[in-house]
Design a protein around this motif. Sequence first.
Motif, PDB file in Angstrom:
ATOM      1  N   GLY A 159       0.858  -1.178   0.000  1.00 19.32           N
ATOM      2  CA  GLY A 159       0.000   0.000   0.000  1.00 19.32           C
ATOM      3  C   GLY A 159       0.899   1.234   0.000  1.00 19.32           C
ATOM      4  O   GLY A 159       2.120   1.134  -0.195  1.00 19.32           O
ATOM      5  N   TYR A 212      -0.533  17.911   2.534  1.00 17.85           N
ATOM      6  CA  TYR A 212       0.036  16.555   2.512  1.00 17.85           C
ATOM      7  C   TYR A 212       1.487  16.638   2.001  1.00 17.85           C
ATOM      8  O   TYR A 212       1.837  16.110   0.947  1.00 17.85           O
ATOM      9  CB  TYR A 212      -0.778  15.654   1.585  1.00 17.85           C
ATOM     10  N   THR A 239      -5.298   8.477   6.561  1.00 15.86           N
ATOM     11  CA  THR A 239      -5.227   9.156   5.263  1.00 15.86           C
ATOM     12  C   THR A 239      -3.972   8.701   4.532  1.00 15.86           C
ATOM     13  O   THR A 239      -3.085   8.059   5.120  1.00 15.86           O
ATOM     14  CB  THR A 239      -5.100  10.687   5.449  1.00 15.86           C
ATOM     15  N   ALA A 248       3.562  -3.509   6.943  1.00 14.89           N
ATOM     16  CA  ALA A 248       2.817  -2.347   6.424  1.00 14.89           C
ATOM     17  C   ALA A 248       1.462  -2.773   5.878  1.00 14.89           C
ATOM     18  O   ALA A 248       1.048  -2.359   4.798  1.00 14.89           O
ATOM     19  CB  ALA A 248       3.647  -1.641   5.348  1.00 14.89           C
TER      20      ALA A 248
END
Length: 426
Positions: free
Chosen positions: A10, A61, A408, A255
């Motif tokens: 991911g 971000y 997020t 992860a």
Amino acid sequence: MTRVAVVGAGWAGLSAAASLADHGIPVTVFEASRSLGGRARRVSIDGADLDNGQHMLIGAYRETLALMRKVGADPEKLFLHLPLELRFADGFHLRAPRLPYPLNLLAGLLGARGLSLAQGLAAIRFLARLQGSAFRIEPDRSVAVLLETNGQSGALRRYLWEPLCISALNTSPANASAQVFANVLRDGLTGARANSDLLLPRADLGQLLPEPAAAFITARGGSIELGVAVRTVTRDETAFRLDDRQQRFSHVIIACAPQHASALLGGFPELENARRTIDALQYEPIFTCYLRYPDPVRLPSPMFGLTGPIGQWAFDRGQLSGQWGLLAVVMSASGRHEDLPQQELAGRIHAELKAALPRLPEPLWSRVIGEKRATFSCRPALERPAAVTPVRGLYLAGDYTASDYPGTLEAAVRSGLFAARSIAST
Ligand SMILES: Cc1cc2nc3c(=O)[nH]c(=O)nc-3n(C[C@H](O)[C@H](O)[C@H](O)COP(=O)(O)OP(=O)(O)OC[C@H]3O[C@@H](n4cnc5c(N)ncnc54)[C@H](O)[C@@H]3O)c2cc1C
């Protein structure tokens, strides 16, 4: 010799692996599925490239945007950058102009259609109070209580704070952490104007980070093994092993999403507390309903607020990525829509869109993608597991690990970079 295994490709796992590869550290990524990106991946449905769920980012971000640049993905090209704009079907419209902070915010709040001057001033006072306390909420409480005790009601709540809370924390204001909400307001609304920019993807999620990151990793000698579900992680005196592989690793970064990570910690009694913390997390869904209309159909803006009762934000994939006629309607957090059959849900969403856009024709097709465990439920004073574990060399990465961000992309990327930097600095 340092050799790292990353379990999960991911955004957290790929960020970790890209950073390790950048440091010249040998890394192998093991991914259970056949695709990159985890919860933020491209999916192909009936020949159309769609996303597992419509995503958006904000200018704050920073780590995600910096990593994209590092791996050769240009955020300027890959996102539509819009100054903060909340435009709803029933006429509410807040638009922060391209002015330096805080003028952008003051002008946006005081000039919003649907907010009185008194409400605009109340919102400014609320932000000033938060700033005055350095955005610390002690003790933590729900966003609903925070808003009530700060006089944020009516249109302010309905069009501004509640949609921001649900979109960012994926948790209803009644259940969401005021502290994490304050962190998001701190980073997203204050500071530079660009922090509050909405970044709407112009390309599918695979192209934003997962694919360029994978190319970056393999170009530096790392490897990525798809279709490999790791079942056990064990350690002897010298190294870690995954399942019964011969290969040994000096470090492992787990992860995976929390519900999968927990199972991999089972071989380590020292990690019983971390497991308990992970197992206590609750989850929130995100549903995305794609509706394909004839090509000429357009929304009044690329991101358009619906006033419910079900749909929240509609995205015009034509204006964003040239998929003309394709709309993506997002429903974040829990709600009654979860229990509806997909066709009925799509029918209701179409009816909500049609109420806002009376000339809308029938959709040519529709598809609902429901992610039941889209993110952890971001509750007040929630305990989240630390990235550094008591087992030397073993790290956790993922959007759910301890940080001041909600679940997020930015939280996932930061966690991956943190684990990689910790290894690189040992
Ligand atoms: C529908 C939806 C909409 C969203 N919208 C937004 C948004 O607009 N903005 C935003 O910032 N965030 C959004 N999010 C949240 C964001 O997608 C996640 O926070 C982020 O993708 C989490 O990344 P991760 O790497 O931590 O975990 P994941 O994406 O879950 O990655 C974990 C990976 O590990 C793999 N894996 C699991 N077990 C194993 C195993 N045993 N062996 C090998 N591999 C394994 C999985 O297959 C997966 O690929 C959204 C999420 C969803 C679902």
